[in-house]
Design a protein around this motif. Structure first.
Motif, PDB file in Angstrom:
ATOM      1  N   SER A   1       0.854  -1.178   0.000  1.00  0.00           N
ATOM      2  CA  SER A   1       0.000   0.000   0.000  1.00  0.00           C
ATOM      3  C   SER A   1       0.890   1.227   0.000  1.00  0.00           C
ATOM      4  O   SER A   1       1.949   1.225   0.617  1.00  0.00           O
ATOM      5  CB  SER A   1      -0.855   0.066   1.264  1.00  0.00           C
ATOM      6  OG  SER A   1      -1.492  -1.147   1.529  1.00  0.00           O
ATOM      7  N   GLU A  10      -3.307   3.941  -2.548  1.00  0.00           N
ATOM      8  CA  GLU A  10      -3.779   2.706  -3.161  1.00  0.00           C
ATOM      9  C   GLU A  10      -3.271   1.517  -2.355  1.00  0.00           C
ATOM     10  O   GLU A  10      -2.186   1.565  -1.777  1.00  0.00           O
ATOM     11  CB  GLU A  10      -3.272   2.585  -4.601  1.00  0.00           C
ATOM     12  CG  GLU A  10      -3.783   3.662  -5.521  1.00  0.00           C
ATOM     13  CD  GLU A  10      -3.233   3.552  -6.934  1.00  0.00           C
ATOM     14  OE1 GLU A  10      -2.884   2.433  -7.378  1.00  0.00           O
ATOM     15  OE2 GLU A  10      -3.134   4.600  -7.591  1.00  0.00           O
ATOM     16  N   TYR A  27      -2.858  -2.771  -2.807  1.00  0.00           N
ATOM     17  CA  TYR A  27      -2.883  -3.907  -3.731  1.00  0.00           C
ATOM     18  C   TYR A  27      -2.792  -5.185  -2.912  1.00  0.00           C
ATOM     19  O   TYR A  27      -1.849  -5.364  -2.144  1.00  0.00           O
ATOM     20  CB  TYR A  27      -1.676  -3.898  -4.675  1.00  0.00           C
ATOM     21  CG  TYR A  27      -1.431  -2.639  -5.476  1.00  0.00           C
ATOM     22  CD1 TYR A  27      -2.433  -1.733  -5.783  1.00  0.00           C
ATOM     23  CD2 TYR A  27      -0.159  -2.368  -5.944  1.00  0.00           C
ATOM     24  CE1 TYR A  27      -2.169  -0.596  -6.537  1.00  0.00           C
ATOM     25  CE2 TYR A  27       0.113  -1.238  -6.698  1.00  0.00           C
ATOM     26  CZ  TYR A  27      -0.897  -0.355  -6.990  1.00  0.00           C
ATOM     27  OH  TYR A  27      -0.631   0.762  -7.735  1.00  0.00           O
ATOM     28  N   TRP A  33      -7.750  -4.281  -5.809  1.00  0.00           N
ATOM     29  CA  TRP A  33      -7.106  -2.984  -5.984  1.00  0.00           C
ATOM     30  C   TRP A  33      -8.031  -1.933  -5.385  1.00  0.00           C
ATOM     31  O   TRP A  33      -9.149  -1.728  -5.853  1.00  0.00           O
ATOM     32  CB  TRP A  33      -6.905  -2.722  -7.470  1.00  0.00           C
ATOM     33  CG  TRP A  33      -5.970  -1.636  -7.860  1.00  0.00           C
ATOM     34  CD1 TRP A  33      -5.401  -0.680  -7.070  1.00  0.00           C
ATOM     35  CD2 TRP A  33      -5.494  -1.382  -9.188  1.00  0.00           C
ATOM     36  NE1 TRP A  33      -4.596   0.140  -7.815  1.00  0.00           N
ATOM     37  CE2 TRP A  33      -4.633  -0.269  -9.127  1.00  0.00           C
ATOM     38  CE3 TRP A  33      -5.714  -1.993 -10.423  1.00  0.00           C
ATOM     39  CZ2 TRP A  33      -4.000   0.251 -10.238  1.00  0.00           C
ATOM     40  CZ3 TRP A  33      -5.083  -1.480 -11.538  1.00  0.00           C
ATOM     41  CH2 TRP A  33      -4.222  -0.368 -11.448  1.00  0.00           C
ATOM     42  N   PHE A  63      -8.571   2.038  -4.244  1.00  0.00           N
ATOM     43  CA  PHE A  63      -8.195   3.444  -4.374  1.00  0.00           C
ATOM     44  C   PHE A  63      -8.955   4.196  -3.279  1.00  0.00           C
ATOM     45  O   PHE A  63     -10.178   4.024  -3.151  1.00  0.00           O
ATOM     46  CB  PHE A  63      -8.615   4.006  -5.736  1.00  0.00           C
ATOM     47  CG  PHE A  63      -8.007   3.294  -6.902  1.00  0.00           C
ATOM     48  CD1 PHE A  63      -6.858   3.786  -7.503  1.00  0.00           C
ATOM     49  CD2 PHE A  63      -8.585   2.140  -7.416  1.00  0.00           C
ATOM     50  CE1 PHE A  63      -6.299   3.145  -8.596  1.00  0.00           C
ATOM     51  CE2 PHE A  63      -8.028   1.496  -8.502  1.00  0.00           C
ATOM     52  CZ  PHE A  63      -6.881   1.990  -9.097  1.00  0.00           C
TER      53      PHE A  63
END
Length: 161
Positions: free
Chosen positions: A91, A107, A109, A122, A124
């Motif tokens: 992150s 973000e 992941y 994913w 955001f």
């Protein structure tokens, strides 16, 4: 070029941000292949809306690693990783941006093995700059469209339907 400093945050922001977009993709490739694409020398190179993604700190990459990327040819971002679990999750938060669009942005992941390949989640998370807070609901539509392009490019790159 001027740089605008964003506020730092801790990982709970990925759950509490005023604007969150979470995309879950089942990809027909091994988790190692997905991780290499996300954390390798040219991260997310398959995404048409991103360019010039490069690490600005030396390997090995871990918490504190920094990176720069350009989004939509207009927005340059400087990122710092606040979580790094090799092969599984990382992150970052954006520390500086070339446009004053966000107060906070980051973000996350997550790469998980599945019987047929990989589940890639994913996330955001962002809070708009205070001057944009009121129209943020209006600007979330083009933001969401840009993010969906990144997701479509990722699915295409890894051969997902």
């Amino acid at each position: 070029m001027p740089w605008f400093t964003l506020e730092r945050f801790d990982p709970t922001f990925f759950d509490t941000a005023p604007h969150r977009h979470v995309y879950v993709m089942d990809l027909p490739v091994a988790p190692e292949a997905v991780w290499r694409g996300l954390a390798g020398d040219a991260p997310l190179s398959w995404c048409r809306g991103l360019a010039g993604g490069r690490y600005t700190s030396a390997p090995p990459h871990c918490v504190g690693t920094t990176r720069e990327v350009t989004a939509t040819r207009l927005l340059r971002l400087r990122e710092e990783f606040l979580h790094w679990e090799e092969g599984r999750r990382h992150s970052f938060l954006v520390t500086e941006a070339s446009l004053p669009l966000f107060r906070r942005f980051g973000e996350d992941y997550l790469v998980e093995p599945t019987p047929t390949g990989t589940r890639f989640t994913w996330t955001f998370a962002f809070e708009p700059h205070p001057l944009l807070a009121r129209p943020a609901a209006l600007t979330d539509l083009p933001n969401g469209a840009f993010l969906r392009t990144l997701i479509a490019d990722t699915k295409r790159h890894f051969g997902a339907a």
